[in-house]
Design a protein around this motif. Structure first.
Motif, PDB file in Angstrom:
ATOM      1  N   ALA A 162       0.827  -1.210   0.000  1.00 43.93           N
ATOM      2  CA  ALA A 162       0.000   0.000   0.000  1.00 43.93           C
ATOM      3  C   ALA A 162       0.860   1.258   0.000  1.00 43.93           C
ATOM      4  O   ALA A 162       0.600   2.214  -0.737  1.00 43.93           O
ATOM      5  N   THR A 187      -1.582  -6.919   2.752  1.00 44.11           N
ATOM      6  CA  THR A 187      -2.967  -6.507   2.972  1.00 44.11           C
ATOM      7  C   THR A 187      -3.051  -4.986   2.947  1.00 44.11           C
ATOM      8  O   THR A 187      -2.052  -4.287   3.063  1.00 44.11           O
ATOM      9  N   GLY A 188      -4.276  -4.484   2.770  1.00 46.63           N
ATOM     10  CA  GLY A 188      -4.525  -3.060   2.893  1.00 46.63           C
ATOM     11  C   GLY A 188      -4.153  -2.221   1.691  1.00 46.63           C
ATOM     12  O   GLY A 188      -4.170  -0.991   1.772  1.00 46.63           O
ATOM     13  N   TYR A 189      -3.845  -2.850   0.565  1.00 48.71           N
ATOM     14  CA  TYR A 189      -3.413  -2.102  -0.628  1.00 48.71           C
ATOM     15  C   TYR A 189      -4.541  -1.893  -1.638  1.00 48.71           C
ATOM     16  O   TYR A 189      -4.369  -1.195  -2.634  1.00 48.71           O
TER      17      TYR A 189
END
Length: 293
Positions: A162, A187-189
């Motif tokens: 991200a 995660t979170g991208y």
């Protein structure tokens, strides 16, 4: 690697991939991004000799006569390589590690971009931004990029995709082609990926190794996560555990496919133990067909 070893490896890649680079540039590379590296100008009435693939069917249906889209070619394209340098890239059970596979594939695409007279740049990341090479033209610049890919020693071990994608947002004012080389164990991208994909061409190159996806029946083994430095004892002789591991891998792949597709990005999965030339060419051909639909 020593500087001498890096130089030899750069030369080896340049020589052994010469035919592949030529084949990509000859057709697949330029045509796969046609229409994305250009700016829309206008629609005009169809004339004999026009490419039927440029017909604007919405306008044609509305006006009752065939109209085609006209584009103005951008003078140059920027091609960015966002390369995951996290510790998991050091894993490889077959021909090469994931990091070595990523470096060679990036080298092929960068050399193809240079032969197409495009500007080439890169961003290396782990759990931080490690290195940023501004886009520029020329074979010498590309060979510097390939050398950096092979020789770079990252400070971090984790993965923050991200942050890497967010780093690009304010710097890319014109449409660019962005190749993301990673195992995508992050995660979170998703949100920033979607924003970038609305303005740029994004191609995810997922780098995988069979031993990360299929546990062999080898009894009790000790596994180490190089990114978190966590250790775990696992009984690979347990059929239920192997089945669970395989199922989780399939779920991860399906989720990644869906994540990129829903946000307008493409995905190509490459395995360390398999040749990458044919999958790469097949991907470009398929992308060209989809672009002209």
């Amino acid at each position: 690697m020593t500087p001498e070893e890096v130089s030899r490896e750069v030369r080896r890649i340049e020589i052994t991939t010469r035919h592949l680079v030529r084949d990509i540039v000859a057709g697949e590379y330029s045509s796969a991004f046609r229409g994305r590296g250009v700016e829309f100008a206008e629609v005009r009435e169809y004339q004999p000799g026009d490419d039927v693939r440029t017909i604007d069917w919405n306008v044609t249906a509305r006006l009752g006569a065939a109209y085609v889209k006209r584009y103005l070619e951008e003078r140059e394209l920027s091609v960015l390589f966002v390369v995951d340098m996290s510790a998991s890239g050091g894993f490889g059970s077959r021909l090469r590690t994931k990091g070595e596979l990523g470096a060679e594939v990036a080298a092929v695409l960068a050399l193809a971009a240079a032969r197409n007279n495009d500007r080439v740049g890169a961003l290396f990341f782990t759990d931080r931004i490690e290195y940023h090479l501004a886009p520029a033209k020329g074979r010498r610049h590309v060979l510097r990029l390939v050398s950096d890919l092979l020789a770079f020693a990252p400070r971090g071990t984790g993965t923050d995709l991200a942050a890497a994608l967010a780093e690009l947002e304010p710097t890319l004012r014109r449409r660019a082609i962005i190749f993301v080389l990673s195992d995508f164990m992050a995660t979170g991208y998703e949100t920033v990926l979607g924003r970038l994909a609305r303005r740029h061409d994004i191609v995810g190159l997922q780098l995988v190794d069979r031993r990360e996806r299929e546990l062999p029946a080898a009894g009790m083994v000790t596994l180490w996560d190089p990114e978190t430095e966590a250790w775990r004892r696992v009984d690979t002789g347990d059929p239920a555990l192997r089945a669970y591991f395989a199922r989780r891998t399939e779920e991860f792949d399906r989720g990644l496919d869906r994540t990129l597709r829903e946000r307008g990005a493409d995905l190509l999965r490459l395995e360390t133990g398999q040749p990458y030339a044919e999958p790469l060419l097949t991907f470009f051909r398929r992308r060209e067909r989809m672009l002209w639909r």
